[in-house]
Design a protein around this motif. Structure first.
Motif, mmCIF file in Angstrom:
data_model
loop_
_atom_site.group_PDB
_atom_site.id
_atom_site.type_symbol
_atom_site.label_atom_id
_atom_site.label_comp_id
_atom_site.label_asym_id
_atom_site.label_seq_id
_atom_site.Cartn_x
_atom_site.Cartn_y
_atom_site.Cartn_z
ATOM 1 N N SER A 130 -72.262 6.998 27.747
ATOM 2 C CA SER A 130 -72.129 5.512 27.853
ATOM 3 C C SER A 130 -70.791 5.080 28.142
ATOM 4 C CB SER A 130 -72.507 5.120 26.218
ATOM 5 O OG SER A 130 -71.539 5.462 25.225
ATOM 6 N N LEU A 131 -69.596 5.971 28.034
ATOM 7 C CA LEU A 131 -68.267 5.600 28.443
ATOM 8 C C LEU A 131 -68.264 5.526 30.045
ATOM 9 C CD1 LEU A 131 -65.990 7.311 26.156
ATOM 10 C CD2 LEU A 131 -66.144 4.896 26.483
ATOM 11 N N GLU A 132 -69.241 6.546 30.564
ATOM 12 C CA GLU A 132 -69.250 6.531 32.139
ATOM 13 C C GLU A 132 -69.853 5.359 32.546
ATOM 14 O OE1 GLU A 132 -70.722 10.390 33.115
ATOM 15 O OE2 GLU A 132 -68.802 11.167 32.724
ATOM 16 N N LEU A 133 -70.824 4.822 31.878
ATOM 17 C CA LEU A 133 -71.802 3.601 32.318
ATOM 18 C C LEU A 133 -71.053 2.299 32.516
ATOM 19 C CD1 LEU A 133 -75.196 3.608 30.110
ATOM 20 C CD2 LEU A 133 -74.859 3.612 32.660
ATOM 21 N N VAL A 134 -69.813 2.253 31.463
ATOM 22 C CA VAL A 134 -69.180 1.170 31.540
ATOM 23 C C VAL A 134 -67.709 1.389 32.299
ATOM 24 C CG1 VAL A 134 -70.021 0.312 29.139
ATOM 25 C CG2 VAL A 134 -67.789 1.750 29.408
ATOM 26 N N GLY A 135 -67.740 2.640 33.121
ATOM 27 C CA GLY A 135 -66.560 2.879 33.831
ATOM 28 C C GLY A 135 -65.316 3.252 33.181
ATOM 29 N N LEU A 136 -65.449 3.872 32.100
ATOM 30 C CA LEU A 136 -64.278 4.311 31.268
ATOM 31 C C LEU A 136 -64.302 5.834 30.976
ATOM 32 C CD1 LEU A 136 -63.421 1.477 28.786
ATOM 33 C CD2 LEU A 136 -62.129 2.270 30.736
ATOM 34 N N GLY A 137 -65.106 6.551 31.991
ATOM 35 C CA GLY A 137 -65.365 7.948 31.896
ATOM 36 C C GLY A 137 -63.909 8.743 31.891
ATOM 37 N N ASP A 138 -62.817 8.183 32.477
ATOM 38 C CA ASP A 138 -61.645 8.765 32.582
ATOM 39 C C ASP A 138 -60.475 8.386 31.663
ATOM 40 O OD1 ASP A 138 -61.630 6.286 33.594
ATOM 41 O OD2 ASP A 138 -60.066 6.743 35.290
ATOM 42 N N ARG A 139 -61.018 7.560 30.613
ATOM 43 C CA ARG A 139 -59.957 7.118 29.719
ATOM 44 C C ARG A 139 -60.171 7.538 28.229
ATOM 45 N NH1 ARG A 139 -57.680 5.126 33.578
ATOM 46 N NH2 ARG A 139 -56.956 3.095 33.986
ATOM 47 N N THR A 140 -61.239 8.818 28.335
ATOM 48 C CA THR A 140 -61.520 8.869 26.875
ATOM 49 C C THR A 140 -60.376 9.251 25.996
ATOM 50 O OG1 THR A 140 -61.875 11.290 27.491
ATOM 51 C CG2 THR A 140 -63.626 9.823 27.633
ATOM 52 N N GLU A 141 -59.294 9.760 26.464
ATOM 53 C CA GLU A 141 -58.362 10.322 25.541
ATOM 54 C C GLU A 141 -57.257 8.976 25.101
ATOM 55 O OE1 GLU A 141 -56.636 13.840 26.927
ATOM 56 O OE2 GLU A 141 -58.656 14.645 26.460
ATOM 57 N N TYR A 142 -57.367 7.874 25.484
ATOM 58 C CA TYR A 142 -56.611 6.715 25.376
ATOM 59 C C TYR A 142 -56.880 6.167 23.841
ATOM 60 C CZ TYR A 142 -54.885 6.397 30.084
ATOM 61 O OH TYR A 142 -54.421 6.605 31.523
ATOM 62 N N TYR A 143 -55.857 5.677 23.371
ATOM 63 C CA TYR A 143 -55.888 4.783 22.125
ATOM 64 C C TYR A 143 -56.266 3.400 22.436
ATOM 65 C CZ TYR A 143 -54.936 8.755 19.291
ATOM 66 O OH TYR A 143 -55.266 10.061 18.882
ATOM 67 N N PRO A 144 -56.848 2.757 21.580
ATOM 68 C CA PRO A 144 -57.098 1.231 22.147
ATOM 69 C C PRO A 144 -56.033 0.196 22.330
ATOM 70 C CG PRO A 144 -58.248 1.893 19.874
ATOM 71 C CD PRO A 144 -57.686 3.183 20.238
ATOM 72 N N ARG A 145 -54.563 0.701 21.842
ATOM 73 C CA ARG A 145 -53.752 -0.228 22.039
ATOM 74 C C ARG A 145 -53.003 0.162 23.440
ATOM 75 N NH1 ARG A 145 -48.326 2.376 19.089
ATOM 76 N NH2 ARG A 145 -47.973 3.956 20.875
ATOM 77 N N GLN A 146 -53.675 0.955 24.270
ATOM 78 C CA GLN A 146 -53.318 1.256 25.610
ATOM 79 C C GLN A 146 -54.078 0.605 26.328
ATOM 80 O OE1 GLN A 146 -53.344 5.595 24.470
ATOM 81 N NE2 GLN A 146 -51.378 5.908 25.320
ATOM 82 N N LEU A 147 -55.152 0.014 26.042
ATOM 83 C CA LEU A 147 -56.080 -0.496 26.839
ATOM 84 C C LEU A 147 -56.069 -1.917 27.083
ATOM 85 C CD1 LEU A 147 -59.031 1.198 25.773
ATOM 86 C CD2 LEU A 147 -57.749 1.966 27.310
ATOM 87 N N SER A 148 -56.507 -2.599 28.202
ATOM 88 C CA SER A 148 -56.583 -4.095 28.450
ATOM 89 C C SER A 148 -57.595 -4.693 27.428
ATOM 90 C CB SER A 148 -56.534 -4.367 29.892
ATOM 91 O OG SER A 148 -57.923 -4.236 30.354
ATOM 92 N N GLY A 149 -57.559 -5.832 27.496
ATOM 93 C CA GLY A 149 -58.759 -6.796 26.626
ATOM 94 C C GLY A 149 -59.974 -6.475 27.238
ATOM 95 N N GLY A 150 -60.113 -6.466 28.591
ATOM 96 C CA GLY A 150 -61.516 -6.291 29.185
ATOM 97 C C GLY A 150 -61.838 -4.782 29.105
ATOM 98 N N GLN A 151 -60.826 -3.731 28.867
ATOM 99 C CA GLN A 151 -61.193 -2.377 28.792
ATOM 100 C C GLN A 151 -61.671 -1.968 26.988
ATOM 101 O OE1 GLN A 151 -57.534 -0.708 30.115
ATOM 102 N NE2 GLN A 151 -58.591 0.155 31.959
ATOM 103 N N LYS A 152 -61.144 -2.731 26.450
ATOM 104 C CA LYS A 152 -61.329 -2.421 25.081
ATOM 105 C C LYS A 152 -62.804 -2.980 24.774
ATOM 106 C CE LYS A 152 -56.829 -3.349 22.999
ATOM 107 N NZ LYS A 152 -55.953 -4.408 22.235
ATOM 108 N N MET A 153 -63.412 -4.138 25.112
ATOM 109 C CA MET A 153 -64.565 -4.641 25.155
ATOM 110 C C MET A 153 -65.679 -3.852 26.009
ATOM 111 S SD MET A 153 -65.122 -7.440 23.569
ATOM 112 C CE MET A 153 -66.639 -7.028 22.696
#
Lengths: 259, 246
Positions: free
Chosen positions: A121-144
């Motif tokens: 499902s992370l690949e579906l939303v285009g975040l397959g390469d961000r799996t090890e990030y923590y929420p605070r490292q993401l932008s508002g759109g990425q968090k959503m």
């Protein structure tokens, strides 16, 4: 329409809601949703549109009337539906992958299965390469996006979205709208969507329910017969723009009603 | 700083000079009293650590219970307040009569001083969980156990560490105050508090200053320990450790 012959996937019959001894929030709300519907609830603040989502999710009980979700009570249909909140509501101490698999973990699914589902499902939303990030490292759109991925991990047949893109800038919002429809094309869930934006409502849905406030009632329903998949071109089309104008007019009349 | 110190020392009249030991006298005291200071610091540090650790464990357990309902909190808080309002200086003699002098009463006194800030902060953390996250857990039909251990406890960690930091600075102070009353030099049990009584009775100003320095060092060690533990568990995700302000 053949649709009317099917059994509805969600049906509300004369639903009333009040919290404790408070004022009536929903007054006799009735509508039926069919498999594949994308229904947007729109209306002035205080019309109880978010409340309707919470009732369908089974988080809160109805005060009167009844709700049937996939032939069961909302409480019994827990595994069938997922909720996307207004805020990303991610757990800040878990990385993206662990956030996405959390609903499965809460349901007691084994580690291997749930990380596989989360990855998909992370690949579906285009975040397959961000799996090890923590929420605070993401932008508002990425968090959503993570929040949406998390909702999709349980393979729901119904998705409840409570103003998920309200806090984002318009560009990001338009982009996520298109992505959301793209994912729906692949997975085919039925959606209930709450928003304040008429343009967003018209772009996403096949049915728009306009609510009036104090107490919340269904004022009008608008059908949006624009073809899916919808793209940027849809936004330019005269049919789309006419619908936006129509819905805006109905919304204004409802707001006047309130005042 | 050492120059200023000497300046003040030589500025004092000769009959006042016994009040302020010159730096070299303090260094001298470190050398002469080294073994005594060292074993006293170990004793006090041990008492502080035991009292601190037991305060952490018990306060965490109590905070979990308190977080269950407002009614439980309302019925427990008065007793907690009584515990906190009674000055340790008044409690110490009572405790010594009950359990006798030595490590045991030093530990209990440290415990009493650390307990309150830990309970209050941790409880506050456990009941301050983001409403939406709680809703999310309930929608996933999470069990009460999952809600507590996967959501409420990790969300309370920043509060817990605030309490820990306060308790960490109080623990060595508590142990020294406890030792001041309950230290027992018989059999080499004395700590820094007891040592300071002895030195002051003999007007050993240099040694008293050395004791103060060791106490201060002990405090720093405690705080450094707490800060590194909180860094280890929070730096990856909590905003208070973010490098940039984006």
């Amino acid at each position: 329409m053949t649709q009317e012959a099917q059994t509805p996937i969600v049906e509300l019959k004369g639903v009333d809601k009040r919290y404790g001894d408070g004022p009536l929030i929903l007054d006799g709300v009735s509508f039926a949703a069919y498999r594949g519907d994308f229904i947007t609830l729109i209306g002035p603040s205080g019309c109880g549109k978010s409340t309707i989502l919470k009732l369908i999710s089974g988080l809160n009980p109805v005060s009167g009337g009844s709700i049937v979700v996939d032939g069961k009570s909302p409480d019994g249909a827990a595994g069938k539906l997922s909720f996307v909140f207004q805020e990303p509501t991610l757990l800040p101490w878990l990385d993206v992958a662990r956030n996405a698999e959390l609903p499965l973990r809460l349901h007691g699914v084994g580690a291997a299965n749930r990380s596989e589902a989360a990855r998909r499902s992370l690949e579906l939303v285009g975040l397959g390469d961000r799996t090890e990030y923590y929420p605070r490292q993401l932008s508002g759109g990425q968090k959503m996006r993570v929040s949406i991925a998390r909702a999709l991990t349980v393979s729901p047949s119904i998705l409840l979205l409570d103003e998920p893109f309200g806090a984002l800038d318009e560009m990001t919002r338009d982009h996520l709208n298109e992505e959301l429809l793209g994912i729906r094309q692949k997975l085919g869930w039925t959606a209930f969507f709450v928003t304040h934006s008429v343009a967003e409502a018209v772009f996403l849905s096949n049915r728009i329910l306009v609510l009036s406030a104090n107490p919340g009632r269904i004022h009008d329903e608008v059908r949006v017969d624009l073809r899916y998949p919808r793209t940027e071109e849809t936004r330019q089309s005269p049919e789309y723009q006419k619908l936006v104008a129509d819905v805006s007019r109905i919304l204004r009349s409802v707001e006047r009603l309130k005042a | 700083m050492i120059l200023v110190w000497y300046g003040i020392y030589f500025g004092l009249s000769s009959e006042q000079r016994f009040l302020l030991p010159p730096p070299h006298a303090v260094v001298r005291a470190f050398i002469d009293e080294g073994p005594a200071l060292w074993s006293a610091a170990i004793n006090t540090g041990g008492g502080a650590l035991l009292g601190f650790a037991s305060a952490v464990a018990l306060s965490f357990t109590l905070a979990l219970i308190l977080s269950l309902s407002p009614l439980v909190r309302a019925s427990f808080y008065p007793y907690l307040m009584i515990l906190q309002m009674t000055p340790i200086i008044v409690m110490a003699p009572i405790l010594i009569l009950w359990v006798g002098p030595g490590l045991k009463s030093v530990t209990i006194i440290t415990f009493l001083i650390c307990f309150f800030p830990m309970v209050v902060n941790t409880t506050q953390g456990l009941i301050s969980t983001d409403r939406n996250l709680v809703d999310f857990f309930r929608m996933c039909r999470a069990s009460k156990r999952q809600e507590i251990f996967l959501l409420r406890v990790p969300a309370a960690l920043p509060y817990f560490f605030t309490g820990l930091r306060i308790a960490g600075t109080l623990a060595p102070i508590g142990a020294i105050v406890g030792d001041f009353y309950a230290g027992n030099s018989a059999g080499g049990q004395g700590g820094l508090g007891f040592l300071s009584i002895i030195y002051s009775s003999r007007f050993q100003m240099g040694a008293l200053f050395a004791t103060a320095a060791v106490s201060c060092l002990l405090g720093f060690i405690f705080v450094a320990g707490v800060v590194s533990v909180s860094w280890l568990s929070l730096h990856k995700w909590h905003d208070s450790f973010s490098q940039s302000d984006n």
